[in-house]
Design a protein around this motif. Structure first.
Motif, PDB file in Angstrom:
ATOM      1  N   SER A  37      -5.446 -14.826   1.670  1.00 47.75           N
ATOM      2  CA  SER A  37      -5.900 -14.044   0.520  1.00 47.75           C
ATOM      3  C   SER A  37      -5.981 -14.850  -0.764  1.00 47.75           C
ATOM      4  O   SER A  37      -5.333 -15.889  -0.905  1.00 47.75           O
ATOM      5  CB  SER A  37      -4.913 -12.897   0.253  1.00 47.75           C
ATOM      6  OG  SER A  37      -5.278 -11.713   0.900  1.00 47.75           O
ATOM      7  N   TRP A  49      -5.406  -8.235  -6.397  1.00 52.72           N
ATOM      8  CA  TRP A  49      -5.848  -8.767  -5.126  1.00 52.72           C
ATOM      9  C   TRP A  49      -7.364  -8.909  -5.123  1.00 52.72           C
ATOM     10  O   TRP A  49      -8.082  -7.982  -5.512  1.00 52.72           O
ATOM     11  CB  TRP A  49      -5.394  -7.841  -4.001  1.00 52.72           C
ATOM     12  CG  TRP A  49      -5.874  -8.219  -2.648  1.00 52.72           C
ATOM     13  CD1 TRP A  49      -5.448  -9.264  -1.880  1.00 52.72           C
ATOM     14  CD2 TRP A  49      -6.876  -7.552  -1.889  1.00 52.72           C
ATOM     15  NE1 TRP A  49      -6.128  -9.274  -0.683  1.00 52.72           N
ATOM     16  CE2 TRP A  49      -7.015  -8.233  -0.669  1.00 52.72           C
ATOM     17  CE3 TRP A  49      -7.692  -6.437  -2.115  1.00 52.72           C
ATOM     18  CZ2 TRP A  49      -7.908  -7.853   0.316  1.00 52.72           C
ATOM     19  CZ3 TRP A  49      -8.582  -6.035  -1.143  1.00 52.72           C
ATOM     20  CH2 TRP A  49      -8.683  -6.751   0.061  1.00 52.72           C
ATOM     21  N   LEU A 100      -1.134 -13.543   4.230  1.00 52.92           N
ATOM     22  CA  LEU A 100      -0.909 -12.109   4.318  1.00 52.92           C
ATOM     23  C   LEU A 100      -0.620 -11.728   5.760  1.00 52.92           C
ATOM     24  O   LEU A 100      -1.447 -11.932   6.640  1.00 52.92           O
ATOM     25  CB  LEU A 100      -2.150 -11.369   3.804  1.00 52.92           C
ATOM     26  CG  LEU A 100      -2.120  -9.854   3.802  1.00 52.92           C
ATOM     27  CD1 LEU A 100      -1.007  -9.328   2.917  1.00 52.92           C
ATOM     28  CD2 LEU A 100      -3.479  -9.313   3.322  1.00 52.92           C
ATOM     29  N   GLY A 104       0.745  -6.311   5.775  1.00 53.88           N
ATOM     30  CA  GLY A 104       0.400  -6.372   4.359  1.00 53.88           C
ATOM     31  C   GLY A 104       1.422  -7.072   3.492  1.00 53.88           C
ATOM     32  O   GLY A 104       1.567  -6.734   2.316  1.00 53.88           O
TER      33      GLY A 104
ATOM     34  N   TYR B  32       4.822   1.278   3.409  1.00 56.18           N
ATOM     35  CA  TYR B  32       4.029   0.065   3.198  1.00 56.18           C
ATOM     36  C   TYR B  32       4.176  -0.424   1.757  1.00 56.18           C
ATOM     37  O   TYR B  32       3.207  -0.478   0.973  1.00 56.18           O
ATOM     38  CB  TYR B  32       2.566   0.316   3.538  1.00 56.18           C
ATOM     39  CG  TYR B  32       2.315   0.540   5.012  1.00 56.18           C
ATOM     40  CD1 TYR B  32       2.334   1.824   5.558  1.00 56.18           C
ATOM     41  CD2 TYR B  32       2.078  -0.534   5.857  1.00 56.18           C
ATOM     42  CE1 TYR B  32       2.113   2.024   6.907  1.00 56.18           C
ATOM     43  CE2 TYR B  32       1.858  -0.341   7.217  1.00 56.18           C
ATOM     44  CZ  TYR B  32       1.883   0.950   7.730  1.00 56.18           C
ATOM     45  OH  TYR B  32       1.670   1.150   9.069  1.00 56.18           O
ATOM     46  N   GLN B  89       4.266  -3.570  -4.623  1.00 53.93           N
ATOM     47  CA  GLN B  89       2.921  -3.773  -4.077  1.00 53.93           C
ATOM     48  C   GLN B  89       2.749  -2.877  -2.853  1.00 53.93           C
ATOM     49  O   GLN B  89       3.627  -2.856  -1.984  1.00 53.93           O
ATOM     50  CB  GLN B  89       2.731  -5.232  -3.667  1.00 53.93           C
ATOM     51  CG  GLN B  89       1.474  -5.536  -2.874  1.00 53.93           C
ATOM     52  CD  GLN B  89       1.770  -6.074  -1.489  1.00 53.93           C
ATOM     53  OE1 GLN B  89       2.721  -6.821  -1.287  1.00 53.93           O
ATOM     54  NE2 GLN B  89       0.959  -5.701  -0.512  1.00 53.93           N
ATOM     55  N   GLN B  90       1.623  -2.164  -2.789  1.00 57.12           N
ATOM     56  CA  GLN B  90       1.365  -1.330  -1.616  1.00 57.12           C
ATOM     57  C   GLN B  90       0.349  -2.004  -0.716  1.00 57.12           C
ATOM     58  O   GLN B  90      -0.562  -2.699  -1.187  1.00 57.12           O
ATOM     59  CB  GLN B  90       0.907   0.075  -2.012  1.00 57.12           C
ATOM     60  CG  GLN B  90      -0.469   0.178  -2.642  1.00 57.12           C
ATOM     61  CD  GLN B  90      -1.612   0.157  -1.633  1.00 57.12           C
ATOM     62  OE1 GLN B  90      -1.431   0.484  -0.450  1.00 57.12           O
ATOM     63  NE2 GLN B  90      -2.804  -0.238  -2.090  1.00 57.12           N
ATOM     64  N   CYS B  91       0.520  -1.781   0.568  1.00 55.19           N
ATOM     65  CA  CYS B  91      -0.413  -2.351   1.543  1.00 55.19           C
ATOM     66  C   CYS B  91      -0.813  -1.294   2.565  1.00 55.19           C
ATOM     67  O   CYS B  91      -1.171  -1.625   3.700  1.00 55.19           O
ATOM     68  CB  CYS B  91       0.194  -3.571   2.209  1.00 55.19           C
ATOM     69  SG  CYS B  91       1.885  -3.331   2.754  1.00 55.19           S
ATOM     70  N   LEU B  94      -6.607  -0.521   1.567  1.00 58.56           N
ATOM     71  CA  LEU B  94      -7.333  -1.467   0.721  1.00 58.56           C
ATOM     72  C   LEU B  94      -8.005  -0.699  -0.418  1.00 58.56           C
ATOM     73  O   LEU B  94      -8.461   0.429  -0.207  1.00 58.56           O
ATOM     74  CB  LEU B  94      -8.389  -2.206   1.533  1.00 58.56           C
ATOM     75  CG  LEU B  94      -7.876  -3.141   2.623  1.00 58.56           C
ATOM     76  CD1 LEU B  94      -9.064  -3.842   3.300  1.00 58.56           C
ATOM     77  CD2 LEU B  94      -6.892  -4.158   2.075  1.00 58.56           C
ATOM     78  N   ILE B  96      -5.431  -3.693  -1.725  1.00 60.98           N
ATOM     79  CA  ILE B  96      -4.021  -3.883  -1.997  1.00 60.98           C
ATOM     80  C   ILE B  96      -3.815  -3.836  -3.507  1.00 60.98           C
ATOM     81  O   ILE B  96      -4.593  -4.428  -4.263  1.00 60.98           O
ATOM     82  CB  ILE B  96      -3.565  -5.237  -1.428  1.00 60.98           C
ATOM     83  CG1 ILE B  96      -3.660  -5.215   0.100  1.00 60.98           C
ATOM     84  CG2 ILE B  96      -2.152  -5.567  -1.898  1.00 60.98           C
ATOM     85  CD1 ILE B  96      -3.495  -6.570   0.754  1.00 60.98           C
TER      86      ILE B  96
END
Lengths: 119, 107
Positions: A37, A49, A100, A104, B32, B89-91, B94, B96
């Motif tokens: 990433s 991001w 990554l 995540g 997440y 941070q959330q994953c 998308l 992110i």
């Protein structure tokens, strides 16, 4: 030990294209379950991001930047790259590359490189 | 996009204190959720992943909890090297996204 190192010009003129590369050691960008990433951080602000590239070559971009971003890779150099077109002062930031994980998790980061957009 | 809201934005504390930071997601993200520490001029460092799992090599004074939309991050006994900025941070989805950060400073 996985290491990532960003490289590229530190100064880009407005309306031009920002180009950065990230060289990876200790892992392969073309194998495994990780993706690779780009993330950026303007001075004093939070992280944003930019996008990710899987080992298969599949790519996801942040919709906020998608119209201007291109990620690519050179597997022979174990390197992936970022191009951001039509830059303005708002694109001035520290740019990081990072690994990554599947859930995540950004577990390895480069040291970051400052890119300033100015004439 | 999922918005991540951290509070407080800054916190003053002393060595030895227990501190707790919070992070709220704009929608359910299950677990997440990751926490990072960032010091000036350095890349973020992963401390907690999947809301409550301590990253390998990270001291046990750091902990995280929560699920869904509300999360907490704690340091049980502040050390001098812990004064830094912390991000969630959330994953789950998308793109992110990261919270705006909490600056932890010395009192």
């Amino acid at each position: 030990q996985v290491q990532l190192q960003e490289s590229g010009p530190g100064l880009v003129k407005p309306s031009q294209t920002l180009s950065l590369s990230c060289t990876v050691s200790g892992d392969s960008i073309s194998r495994g379950s990780y993706s690779w990433s780009w993330i950026r951080q303007p001075a004093g602000k939070t992280l944003e991001w930019i996008g990710r590239m899987y080992s298969t070559g599949s790519i996801n971009y942040n919709p906020s930047l998608e119209s201007r971003v291109t990620m690519s890779r050179d597997t022979s150099k174990n390197q992936f790259s970022l191009k951001l077109s039509s830059v303005t002062a708002a694109d001035t930031a520290v740019y990081y590359c990072a690994r990554l994980g599947g859930t995540g998790v950004f577990d390895y980061w480069g040291q970051g490189t400052l890119v300033t957009v100015s004439s | 996009d999922i918005q991540m809201t951290q509070s407080p934005s800054s916190l003053s504390a002393s060595v030895g204190d227990r501190v707790t930071l919070t992070c709220q997601a704009s929608e359910d993200i299950s677990n997440y959720l990751n926490w990072f520490q960032q010091k000036p001029g350095k890349a973020p460092k992963l401390l907690i992943h999947d809301a409550s799992s301590l990253q390998t090599g990270v001291p046990s004074r750091f902990s995280g909890s929560g699920s869904g939309t509300n999360f907490t991050f704690s340091i049980s006994s502040l050390q001098p090297e812990d004064f830094a900025r912390y991000y969630c941070q959330q994953c789950k989805n998308l793109p992110i996204t990261f919270g705006q950060g909490t600056r932890l400073e010395t009192k």
